[in-house]
Write a protein that holds these residues in place. Sequence first.
Motif, short mmCIF file in Angstrom:
data_model
loop_
_atom_site.label_atom_id
_atom_site.label_comp_id
_atom_site.label_asym_id
_atom_site.label_seq_id
_atom_site.Cartn_x
_atom_site.Cartn_y
_atom_site.Cartn_z
N ARG A 146 -4.08 -12.46 -1.62
CA ARG A 146 -3.31 -11.23 -1.40
C ARG A 146 -3.87 -10.09 -2.24
NH1 ARG A 146 1.18 -9.04 -4.11
NH2 ARG A 146 2.42 -7.59 -2.83
N ASN A 147 -4.15 -10.37 -3.50
CA ASN A 147 -4.69 -9.32 -4.37
C ASN A 147 -6.03 -8.81 -3.86
OD1 ASN A 147 -2.46 -9.45 -6.05
ND2 ASN A 147 -3.42 -10.88 -7.48
N GLU A 148 -6.84 -9.73 -3.34
CA GLU A 148 -8.14 -9.34 -2.80
C GLU A 148 -7.95 -8.49 -1.55
OE1 GLU A 148 -12.26 -9.08 -2.91
OE2 GLU A 148 -10.86 -9.90 -4.40
N ALA A 149 -6.98 -8.87 -0.72
CA ALA A 149 -6.69 -8.10 0.49
C ALA A 149 -6.24 -6.68 0.15
CB ALA A 149 -5.63 -8.82 1.32
N LYS A 150 -5.40 -6.56 -0.87
CA LYS A 150 -4.95 -5.24 -1.31
C LYS A 150 -6.12 -4.41 -1.84
CE LYS A 150 -1.15 -4.93 -3.70
NZ LYS A 150 -0.17 -5.22 -4.77
N GLU A 205 -2.08 -5.15 5.82
CA GLU A 205 -1.37 -6.01 6.78
C GLU A 205 -1.46 -7.47 6.35
OE1 GLU A 205 -1.24 -7.05 11.58
OE2 GLU A 205 -2.73 -5.64 10.79
N ARG A 206 -2.67 -7.90 5.97
CA ARG A 206 -2.84 -9.29 5.52
C ARG A 206 -2.08 -9.52 4.22
NH1 ARG A 206 -2.47 -14.31 6.41
NH2 ARG A 206 -3.66 -15.64 4.98
N ALA A 207 -2.10 -8.56 3.33
CA ALA A 207 -1.38 -8.70 2.07
C ALA A 207 0.12 -8.88 2.31
CB ALA A 207 -1.63 -7.48 1.19
N ASP A 208 0.66 -8.10 3.25
CA ASP A 208 2.09 -8.23 3.58
C ASP A 208 2.40 -9.57 4.21
OD1 ASP A 208 2.60 -5.73 2.58
OD2 ASP A 208 2.64 -4.72 4.54
N MET A 209 1.50 -10.05 5.04
CA MET A 209 1.72 -11.34 5.70
C MET A 209 1.74 -12.47 4.67
SD MET A 209 -0.56 -10.92 9.19
CE MET A 209 -0.02 -12.48 9.90
N ILE A 210 0.87 -12.40 3.67
CA ILE A 210 0.86 -13.43 2.62
C ILE A 210 2.15 -13.37 1.81
CG2 ILE A 210 -0.26 -14.18 0.49
CD1 ILE A 210 -2.92 -13.21 1.73
N ARG A 211 2.58 -12.15 1.49
CA ARG A 211 3.84 -12.00 0.76
C ARG A 211 5.00 -12.61 1.54
NH1 ARG A 211 5.78 -6.31 1.23
NH2 ARG A 211 6.37 -7.23 3.24
N ASP A 212 5.05 -12.33 2.85
CA ASP A 212 6.14 -12.85 3.67
C ASP A 212 6.05 -14.37 3.82
OD1 ASP A 212 7.03 -10.30 3.95
OD2 ASP A 212 6.25 -10.00 5.98
N GLU A 213 4.82 -14.88 3.90
CA GLU A 213 4.64 -16.33 4.00
C GLU A 213 5.18 -17.01 2.74
OE1 GLU A 213 0.99 -19.60 4.10
OE2 GLU A 213 0.59 -17.53 4.69
#
Length: 468
Positions: free
Chosen positions: A423-427, A433-441
């Motif tokens: 997630r940090n790398e995605a941010k 969008e990927r960062a939010d998806m990881i957070r929600d997962e």
Amino acid sequence: MQPIKIFNTLSGKKEDFHPLDSNHIKIYACGPTVYNYAHIGNARMAVVFDTLVRVLKFKFDKVTYVSNITDIDDKIIDAANDQKVPINEITEKYTNIYNEDMAKLSVNIPDIQPKATQYISEMIELIEDLIKKGHAYEIEGHVLFHVPSYENYGMLSNRNREEQVAGSRVEIAPFKKDPADFVLWKPSSDDQPGWESPWGFGRPGWHTECSAMSEKTLGLPFDIHGGGRDLTFPHHENEIAQSCCSTADINNPNSYANYWMHNGFVTINGEKMSKSLGNIILVKDLSNEYHGEVIRLALMSSHYRQGLDWNEKVIHQAKKLLDKLYKVLLDLELEDLVEIQDSEWINPLMDDLNTPGFIANINVLVKDYLSAQEEQKSILKSKLILLGSLMGILQEDPKSWFEVNESNINLNKAEVEALISERNEAKKNKNYERADMIRDELMEQGIEIMDNSSGTSWKVKTWMRKEY
């Protein structure tokens, strides 16, 4: 509230729904052949017509919904032989599993759920009548419907003569009078299931079943006949031919069913769902990962007549919206609800089950809540509950929706840390969008993450209220 509109496959256009009897609406939809676990294609049909029935029951006082179980079929026979068990063991097992899986998706069991094997005598009577009237013939232990005897054949699917023959699923046997003729009854060997009939020991053809069961349970004509688009030809085309050449009016296809509705296919990441591709998604597996309401809402995110491409984004968006809606219900801890009889918010569902438009209305309702005065909130909550009931969502207690049992958390510490690093790398790469998806997962697994100046930390929550 506007009148109900339905896209009628038979006419090829959207029409106002005029019931045959407004005091009793009758609908039939072809159910599963029970020899294996239900996949999301089966689930989409069940969810679509369950939603239609919910809308009809909101509008009319009495609705009878029939959806059958095919429990005699060559695929079932093959499955029983492969597993070396009696056929009824296969059919009873998978009928129960199907109903349990659909219940997870808030699909109500049909008012009547007939099994094909319970209506063999009615099928034999139908076949005898077709033979008597010159629309069917017996040869070599088989009884076949003679397609040229019914001049309206092909009207539902709009197939010409060549397309009818090419698209038929029935093997072109040398004893057929016409290549398009289809089986009404076929012989069974001693080791196959069968019943005694005027044509010997045998079993019905697949198409025969629904003509007999729909007439017996609903009478003719009935209002709506439905199913997946793949059933338009030959199954539903053959049903019309059988019934119109027997009990119904041979010159009027509407004398069997007045409206025909068909839902679109489900693809997986842009590819057709098939065994060869290994991409068949079973409801039992999906429901282990996601709440049934999330799956249901995802299945209805595309208009029912259109194809639905099942992918990570679709399921993620459904989960995110449901979290948002349950958060509103959790905040609105109001006991007093207002009775909502009529509302423009419902209109998209009345317009040929326009669920994307309906979902858009729900989102607007949530925005209204954010700016609503206190005295308006009971009305907003009442509307949201009504809209949820028509879509088969928001059936859970809001607080329990956000409860997470620590024993059900499947991620270990290393997996959590790996996802947070991703997630940090995605941010960092501005892939929000990927960062939010990881957070929600992680939130779905009961893991709350906190960003601060020193980095990202996390903790397990036994229950949480997810902000939006």
